[in-house]
Design a protein around this motif. Structure first.
Motif, PDB file in Angstrom:
ATOM      1  N   GLN A  95       0.815  -1.222   0.000  1.00  0.00           N
ATOM      2  CA  GLN A  95       0.000   0.000   0.000  1.00  0.00           C
ATOM      3  C   GLN A  95       0.841   1.261   0.000  1.00  0.00           C
TER       4      GLN A  95
ATOM      5  N   TYR B  84      -0.060   3.641  -3.033  1.00  0.00           N
ATOM      6  CA  TYR B  84      -0.529   5.004  -2.782  1.00  0.00           C
ATOM      7  C   TYR B  84       0.575   6.043  -2.944  1.00  0.00           C
TER       8      TYR B  84
ATOM      9  N   TRP C 234       2.775   9.852  -6.522  1.00  0.00           N
ATOM     10  CA  TRP C 234       3.199  11.171  -6.049  1.00  0.00           C
ATOM     11  C   TRP C 234       4.705  11.365  -6.162  1.00  0.00           C
TER      12      TRP C 234
ATOM     13  N   TYR D 210      -6.741  -5.949   0.708  1.00  0.00           N
ATOM     14  CA  TYR D 210      -7.844  -5.045   1.026  1.00  0.00           C
ATOM     15  C   TYR D 210      -8.867  -5.693   1.954  1.00  0.00           C
TER      16      TYR D 210
ATOM     17  N   TRP E  67     -10.462   6.695  -2.093  1.00  0.00           N
ATOM     18  CA  TRP E  67      -9.047   7.081  -2.207  1.00  0.00           C
ATOM     19  C   TRP E  67      -8.292   6.074  -3.070  1.00  0.00           C
ATOM     20  N   THR E  68      -8.664   4.801  -2.976  1.00  0.00           N
ATOM     21  CA  THR E  68      -8.046   3.765  -3.801  1.00  0.00           C
ATOM     22  C   THR E  68      -8.379   3.991  -5.278  1.00  0.00           C
TER      23      THR E  68
ATOM     24  N   THR F 144      -6.439   6.991  -6.548  1.00  0.00           N
ATOM     25  CA  THR F 144      -5.026   6.673  -6.750  1.00  0.00           C
ATOM     26  C   THR F 144      -4.824   5.839  -8.003  1.00  0.00           C
TER      27      THR F 144
END
Length: 462
Positions: A37, A41, A45, A110, A157-158, A161
């Motif tokens: 993760q 995630y 970025w 998950y 959010w998943t 992303t």
């Protein structure tokens, strides 16, 4: 006359309430959760050379993988990555069974996160069972709502992303802040959010048992020396709890006290004591649970453990299990995987960051211009696949007196594709009537080793 029998083709789902397992393998599962993760995630970025490090930009048809830029013409490399992943999965399965499913599969990861959210809000297994058996109440509705809101936020959010791997995530973040999401962004974010929310929050073990094709063909990669979760029946049977006050039973009991802890912690709800089943995902939660019970009753660990069929039959120790791991099937998978990786890495290392296609002007097959010169017009489709600005010099050869009339230098920005027209001329009487083979070359001014040479045809009118 006998009563007609009703055969049910579909068994109703039994709700599973996995107990939290603690132990070495549970720790490793959470290590895998954190690693996967943080990578999933965090990678969108991460910046590289002033742009997103990992980006499959479908709009511009450029795939950025850290320092490598792939174009549609380089799709073979993406296919090679998928082949490498497949062979790596085959290799891991042949050695250690479904360890991928139990520790790193997105469905498992998950589901583990969802169960953590569920335990934090609804409590441990006994509390969750009691809550579901209660009638409607404000407390029950509040807990259920809080759980699904929390999980829905994680799912959103998943989805955000995931879309960030295909659309620059910084742009997506700005669009969210200004409420300027496009229809396709909304569709894919909500689609993947719903997939995450439903698969891990509702379907859970149903995905592993009925939807995942891997569970169906995994047996083709298993053999007698594949590591699987095994129950030592010779040691554990017959089951039962010894009563110290009662007389010694005629037949001594095994180490299994039939506490069902191995069943309670299983995320797919199976009893591993019944032997290997396709529903087993190899998460080893039952191993941790059984080992903790063995510690309490002062019995040796390993009643349920990772082992192989051959090891169970012949009482192999750990060293013998490791020795039998390198068998022909594993060696073949390893060799194929190594060859593919070496081939892909070599190809990437020798890959020229410059591509050129020569396109003839079909509106002018060959014409006579001033001074009797014969002229042909071409269009060069040039791609600079590197992330540095490049200056190139254009030249042509193949016919005596072949001359480039147009500008012979061109500059391309990083990862730019450019169409560049050129005109070539030869003196009258040079070459044969019809088509003549020539070569057009593109040479980097900064790096003499960077060049590309393509064949073309020069037409001399009959």
């Amino acid at each position: 006359m006998s009563e007609p029998q009703v055969i049910k083709m579909y068994a109703a789902r039994e709700q599973i309430y996995p107990r939290e397992a603690k132990g070495r393998y549970a720790t490793w599962r959470w290590v895998c959760v954190w690693l996967t993760q943080l990578a999933f995630y965090g990678l969108p970025w991460l910046n590289w050379n002033g742009r997103q490090a990992l980006l499959f930009d479908l709009t511009t048809r450029k795939f950025y993988i850290f320092g490598v830029v792939l174009w549609p013409q380089d799709f073979i490399y993406l296919a090679a990555l998928l082949i490498i992943a497949a062979y790596l999965l085959f290799l891991v399965t042949a050695i250690a069974g479904r360890v991928w499913c139990g520790f790193s599969c997105p469905q498992t990861v998950y589901t583990e996160i969802f169960l953590w959210v569920e335990r934090k809000i609804e409590g441990p297994r006994s509390a969750r069972i009691a809550l579901d058996r209660q009638g409607p109440s404000v407390r029950k509705a509040a807990k259920k709502t809080a759980k699904h809101l929390a999980w829905g936020a994680i799912a959103l959010w998943t989805g955000f992303t995931f879309v960030g791997y295909f659309t620059p995530i910084h742009e997506l973040a700005r669009e969210v802040q200004t409420f300027n999401f496009g229809p396709w962004e909304w569709f894919w974010v909500l689609f993947y959010a719903l997939a995450t929310y439903g698969n891990a929050g509702w379907l859970r073990e149903q995905v592993c048992k009925y939807m995942c094709p891997y569970a169906r063909f995994q047996s083709a990669m298993f053999d007698q020396d594949t590591l699987i979760i095994t129950y030592d029946a010779k040691r554990g049977e017959p089951r039962g709890v010894a009563n110290k006050k009662a007389a010694q039973p005629a037949k001594p009991l095994g180490d299994c006290i039939d506490c069902t802890m191995c069943v309670q912690v299983c995320p797919t709800g199976i009893d591993i004591r019944n032997g290997l089943q396709y529903e087993c995902i190899g998460c080893a939660a039952c191993v941790d649970a059984c080992n903790s019970v063995m510690d309490k009753i002062e019995r040796p660990r390993g009643l349920i453990r990772y082992s192989t069929d051959h090891a169970m039959e012949n009482n192999f120790d750990s060293k013998q299990i490791r020795q039998r791991a390198m068998r022909p099937r594993v060696l073949i998978y390893s060799s194929i995987l190594a060859l593919i990786i070496i081939g892909v890495c070599t190809s990437l290392f020798l890959r020229t960051p410059l591509k050129m296609d020569v396109i003839r002007d079909r509106g002018s097959m060959g014409r006579e211009v001033e001074d009797g010169m014969i002229e042909n017009v071409y269009r060069l489709q040039i791609m600079n696949t590197s992330e540095q600005q490049q200056h190139f010099k254009i030249s042509a050869s193949g016919l005596s007196g072949l001359e480039l009339i147009s500008r012979d230098e061109v500059t391309l920005q990083p990862t730019e594709t450019l169409g560049w027209p050129i005109r070539l001329r030869v003196p009258h009487g040079v070459g044969e009537k019809g088509s003549n083979k020539i070569h057009i070359e593109l040479q980097s001014v900064e790096d003499p080793s960077l060049h590309v040479r393509e064949s073309a045809v020069f037409i001399v009118p009959r």
